[in-house]
Scaffold this active site. Structure first.
Site, PDB file in Angstrom:
ATOM      1  CE  LYS A  15       7.321  88.091  -8.812  1.00 41.43           C
ATOM      2  NZ  LYS A  15       6.285  87.070  -8.717  1.00 41.43           N
ATOM      3  NE  ARG A  88       3.039  88.297 -13.935  1.00 41.36           N
ATOM      4  CZ  ARG A  88       3.108  87.667 -12.765  1.00 41.36           C
ATOM      5  NH1 ARG A  88       2.724  88.258 -11.665  1.00 41.36           N
ATOM      6  NH2 ARG A  88       3.569  86.427 -12.716  1.00 41.36           N
ATOM      7  NE  ARG A 127       6.081  76.969  -7.990  1.00 39.68           N
ATOM      8  CZ  ARG A 127       5.976  78.291  -8.162  1.00 39.68           C
ATOM      9  NH1 ARG A 127       6.496  79.121  -7.286  1.00 39.68           N
ATOM     10  NH2 ARG A 127       5.385  78.787  -9.222  1.00 39.68           N
ATOM     11  NE  ARG A 133       1.446  78.445  -9.607  1.00 39.78           N
ATOM     12  CZ  ARG A 133       2.049  79.616  -9.425  1.00 39.78           C
ATOM     13  NH1 ARG A 133       2.330  80.036  -8.207  1.00 39.78           N
ATOM     14  NH2 ARG A 133       2.373  80.363 -10.447  1.00 39.78           N
ATOM     15  NE  ARG A 144       4.372  80.741 -14.515  1.00 36.95           N
ATOM     16  CZ  ARG A 144       4.692  79.861 -13.563  1.00 36.95           C
ATOM     17  NH1 ARG A 144       4.651  78.570 -13.804  1.00 36.95           N
ATOM     18  NH2 ARG A 144       5.050  80.285 -12.381  1.00 36.95           N
TER      19      ARG A 144
HETATM   20  P1  ADP Z   1       4.622  83.545 -10.831  1.00 33.53           P
HETATM   21  O1  ADP Z   1       5.280  84.838 -10.538  1.00 33.53           O
HETATM   22  O2  ADP Z   1       5.151  82.409  -9.996  1.00 33.53           O
HETATM   23  O3  ADP Z   1       4.538  83.208 -12.281  1.00 33.53           O
HETATM   24  P2  ADP Z   1       1.998  84.549  -9.896  1.00 33.53           P
HETATM   25  O4  ADP Z   1       1.321  83.783  -8.834  1.00 33.53           O
HETATM   26  O5  ADP Z   1       2.505  85.909  -9.567  1.00 33.53           O
HETATM   27  O6  ADP Z   1       3.110  83.577 -10.422  1.00 33.53           O
HETATM   28  O7  ADP Z   1       1.011  84.685 -11.176  1.00 33.53           O
HETATM   29  C1  ADP Z   1       0.427  83.573 -11.813  1.00 33.53           C
HETATM   30  C2  ADP Z   1      -0.291  84.004 -13.090  1.00 33.53           C
HETATM   31  O8  ADP Z   1      -1.326  84.941 -12.778  1.00 33.53           O
HETATM   32  C3  ADP Z   1       0.560  84.717 -14.133  1.00 33.53           C
HETATM   33  O9  ADP Z   1       1.272  83.835 -14.960  1.00 33.53           O
HETATM   34  C4  ADP Z   1      -0.500  85.519 -14.900  1.00 33.53           C
HETATM   35  O10 ADP Z   1      -1.223  84.717 -15.789  1.00 33.53           O
HETATM   36  C5  ADP Z   1      -1.462  85.937 -13.804  1.00 33.53           C
HETATM   37  N1  ADP Z   1      -1.105  87.265 -13.223  1.00 33.53           N
HETATM   38  C6  ADP Z   1      -0.693  87.503 -11.951  1.00 33.53           C
HETATM   39  N2  ADP Z   1      -0.456  88.815 -11.756  1.00 33.53           N
HETATM   40  C7  ADP Z   1      -0.722  89.433 -12.938  1.00 33.53           C
HETATM   41  C8  ADP Z   1      -0.651  90.776 -13.393  1.00 33.53           C
HETATM   42  N3  ADP Z   1      -0.239  91.765 -12.579  1.00 33.53           N
HETATM   43  N4  ADP Z   1      -0.983  91.034 -14.685  1.00 33.53           N
HETATM   44  C9  ADP Z   1      -1.394  90.056 -15.496  1.00 33.53           C
HETATM   45  N5  ADP Z   1      -1.476  88.777 -15.148  1.00 33.53           N
HETATM   46  C10 ADP Z   1      -1.152  88.447 -13.883  1.00 33.53           C
END
Ligand code: ADP
Length: 187
Positions: A15, A88, A127, A133, A144
């Protein structure tokens, strides 16, 4: 043309890539809370210091911090925006609704990039080897996905009940996923 768009999907659904391309293609603002948080961590800001350990475990940063962070960037106007990684949790979805309502706006559509558990695990492990990462280790990946199921998947239902959800098959080639998403945004 739809303007206020949320991209939903599990980690590894692609996404982030699609959000960036959609924003470019329509001239919309791309807001990724993951990118914003990684920036804060890099800067070593107060928020970044709080978020770092949470992100490394694959847990969610507290709603209040996220809502404050997004509020300052989501200058609500008539323009288009692609939200990526936010909301989220149901609490974040409700906070977003409140912010938009205050500005006389509303979410037009939540697009779910649908990918199976097996496929996202495979992609994330792949990845991990390439990008390194901090949250791409096998244990954190499993967490996750678990966090996604427990805390984020309920918002799929939330937008479905509002008749605002569209599911896109995220296991197609990237170009086809992009084409399907564009078709929805075009309205
Ligand atoms: P992915 O969807 O690949 O896991 P993201 O880059 O969207 O990764 O997010 C990485 C991390 O950042 C999440 O695992 C979380 O810890 C934090 N995070 C991102 N967006 C939010 C959110 N809206 N609420 C809480 N934590 C968030």
């Amino acid at each position: 043309m739809l303007k206020k768009i949320i991209l939903l999907g599990p980690p590894g659904s692609g996404k982030g890539t699609q959000a960036k391309r959609l924003a470019e293609s329509f001239g919309y603002l791309h807001l990724s809370t993951g990118d914003m948080l990684r920036d804060e961590v890099k800067k070593g800001s107060q928020l970044g210091q709080k978020a770092k350990a949470i992100m490394e475990k694959g847990e969610l940063v507290p709603d209040t911090l996220i809502v404050a962070m997004i509020k300052s960037r989501l200058a609500v106007d008539n323009g288009g925006v692609i939200l990526d990684g936010f909301p989220r949790t149901v609490a974040q979805a409700e906070a977003l609704d409140a912010m938009l309502t205050e500005a006389g706006e509303t979410i037009d559509r939540a697009l779910l990039v649908d990918v199976s558990d097996g496929e996202v695990t495979k992609r994330l492990l792949g990845r991990a080897e390439i990008e390194g990462r901090a949250d791409d280790t096998p244990n954190v990946i499993a967490n996750r996905l678990n966090v996604y199921k427990q805390q984020t998947e309920p918002i799929v239902d939330y937008y479905s009940k509002l008749s605002k959800l569209t599911r896109i098959n995220g296991e197609q080639v990237i170009e086809q996923v992009f084409a399907d998403l564009k078709a929805v945004v075009r309205g």
